[in-house]
Design a protein around this motif. Sequence first.
Motif, PDB file in Angstrom:
ATOM      1  N   GLU A   1       0.565  -9.797 -65.389  1.00 22.00           N
ATOM      2  CA  GLU A   1       1.714  -8.924 -65.608  1.00 22.00           C
ATOM      3  C   GLU A   1       1.719  -7.851 -64.535  1.00 22.00           C
ATOM      4  O   GLU A   1       0.659  -7.410 -64.091  1.00 22.00           O
ATOM      5  N   GLU A   2       2.894  -7.435 -64.125  1.00 22.30           N
ATOM      6  CA  GLU A   2       3.017  -6.337 -63.170  1.00 22.30           C
ATOM      7  C   GLU A   2       3.556  -5.127 -63.919  1.00 22.30           C
ATOM      8  O   GLU A   2       4.758  -4.916 -64.016  1.00 22.30           O
ATOM      9  N   ILE A   3       2.652  -4.346 -64.447  1.00 19.57           N
ATOM     10  CA  ILE A   3       3.007  -3.154 -65.223  1.00 19.57           C
ATOM     11  C   ILE A   3       2.193  -1.991 -64.694  1.00 19.57           C
ATOM     12  O   ILE A   3       0.959  -2.046 -64.656  1.00 19.57           O
ATOM     13  N   ASN A   4       2.877  -0.934 -64.295  1.00 17.57           N
ATOM     14  CA  ASN A   4       2.195   0.251 -63.789  1.00 17.57           C
ATOM     15  C   ASN A   4       2.332   1.398 -64.789  1.00 17.57           C
ATOM     16  O   ASN A   4       2.715   1.206 -65.942  1.00 17.57           O
ATOM     17  N   PHE A   5       2.009   2.602 -64.332  1.00 24.21           N
ATOM     18  CA  PHE A   5       2.084   3.784 -65.184  1.00 24.21           C
ATOM     19  C   PHE A   5       3.480   3.970 -65.774  1.00 24.21           C
ATOM     20  O   PHE A   5       3.632   4.239 -66.963  1.00 24.21           O
ATOM     21  N   VAL A   6       4.500   3.798 -64.944  1.00 26.54           N
ATOM     22  CA  VAL A   6       5.876   3.953 -65.430  1.00 26.54           C
ATOM     23  C   VAL A   6       6.196   2.875 -66.451  1.00 26.54           C
ATOM     24  O   VAL A   6       6.841   3.139 -67.474  1.00 26.54           O
ATOM     25  N   GLY A   7       5.724   1.652 -66.220  1.00 24.93           N
ATOM     26  CA  GLY A   7       5.962   0.573 -67.164  1.00 24.93           C
ATOM     27  C   GLY A   7       5.297   0.817 -68.504  1.00 24.93           C
ATOM     28  O   GLY A   7       5.878   0.546 -69.564  1.00 24.93           O
ATOM     29  N   ALA A   8       4.065   1.339 -68.475  1.00 26.30           N
ATOM     30  CA  ALA A   8       3.371   1.662 -69.725  1.00 26.30           C
ATOM     31  C   ALA A   8       4.104   2.761 -70.472  1.00 26.30           C
ATOM     32  O   ALA A   8       4.278   2.701 -71.692  1.00 26.30           O
ATOM     33  N   SER A   9       4.569   3.775 -69.730  1.00 23.29           N
ATOM     34  CA  SER A   9       5.328   4.858 -70.350  1.00 23.29           C
ATOM     35  C   SER A   9       6.650   4.336 -70.908  1.00 23.29           C
ATOM     36  O   SER A   9       7.090   4.757 -71.987  1.00 23.29           O
ATOM     37  N   CYS A  10       7.261   3.426 -70.188  1.00 21.98           N
ATOM     38  CA  CYS A  10       8.528   2.845 -70.634  1.00 21.98           C
ATOM     39  C   CYS A  10       8.353   2.102 -71.949  1.00 21.98           C
ATOM     40  O   CYS A  10       9.186   2.214 -72.855  1.00 21.98           O
ATOM     41  N   THR A  11       7.276   1.333 -72.072  1.00 22.86           N
ATOM     42  CA  THR A  11       7.009   0.617 -73.322  1.00 22.86           C
ATOM     43  C   THR A  11       6.881   1.589 -74.489  1.00 22.86           C
ATOM     44  O   THR A  11       7.460   1.389 -75.562  1.00 22.86           O
ATOM     45  N   ALA A  12       6.125   2.668 -74.286  1.00 20.33           N
ATOM     46  CA  ALA A  12       5.961   3.661 -75.337  1.00 20.33           C
ATOM     47  C   ALA A  12       7.287   4.326 -75.676  1.00 20.33           C
ATOM     48  O   ALA A  12       7.606   4.553 -76.852  1.00 20.33           O
ATOM     49  N   ALA A  13       8.084   4.627 -74.654  1.00 15.10           N
ATOM     50  CA  ALA A  13       9.385   5.263 -74.888  1.00 15.10           C
ATOM     51  C   ALA A  13      10.329   4.325 -75.634  1.00 15.10           C
ATOM     52  O   ALA A  13      11.086   4.754 -76.520  1.00 15.10           O
TER      53      ALA A  13
END
Length: 229
Positions: free
Chosen positions: A172-184
């Motif tokens: 998977e290509e998930i960075n800090f913004v992606g992790a934050s996006c999932t939580a949001a």
Amino acid sequence: AAQLSADAPPFYSASESQVQDSAGTVFELLSDSLPAGPRLYRFQVLNDALLTIHQIDIVEHTNVFTDVDSIVRGGGETWVYVLVDAFKIDTPDSIYNAWIDPDFTVVYDYSYSPLGSASQMTLDAMLGYALLENSKQSAGDAILATGIGWGTALFGGTGYEFGEGMGYDAAEEINFVGASCTAAQLAFADEAFMIAWEIVKQAGYGLELNPNRPEFVYLLMLAIEEMQQ
């Protein structure tokens, strides 16, 4: 999970003591409106971590009663609240009630949980759980997954990349913004819009939004969508 990954104990226990000073600044009186009965005081503990108070003893005046059921926040703002009954002080002229004076000594036992650090595998497992719950939509645990997803971003920091250096690096290509996006996304789906906004702002998005405007929720949704790009 982060603590265990770093081979650190989940909790540390300790004991501290403080003595009221002559200026009355160690213990702060919060309620002083009634002529009799206990007064509500607070004192700031010496450890500024997030902690839980277990036992408090005021040792200078033995007839003092304390009512303490754990407290609170860290970061230099850790306060413990106590109810202190009046005690009698004899003077040459009379006996009068007092509450806290410069001779008070307080001893307290507490435990606290250090943040520590998390391994790459731990962060990936945390984010994986958040992604799994997000994929379940209404059947998932949005509240728990929001916290875990946000925790991944907090622990991993802005340099976080899912699977970096691991055997599943390209999964998977998930960075800090992606992790934050999932939580949001999870917070938004649970209609916890202010939590979602805090997560979005932490990632550098939606900083200009105004929660008092009628279009706030719509613009928040657009900000979350922008994070997915």
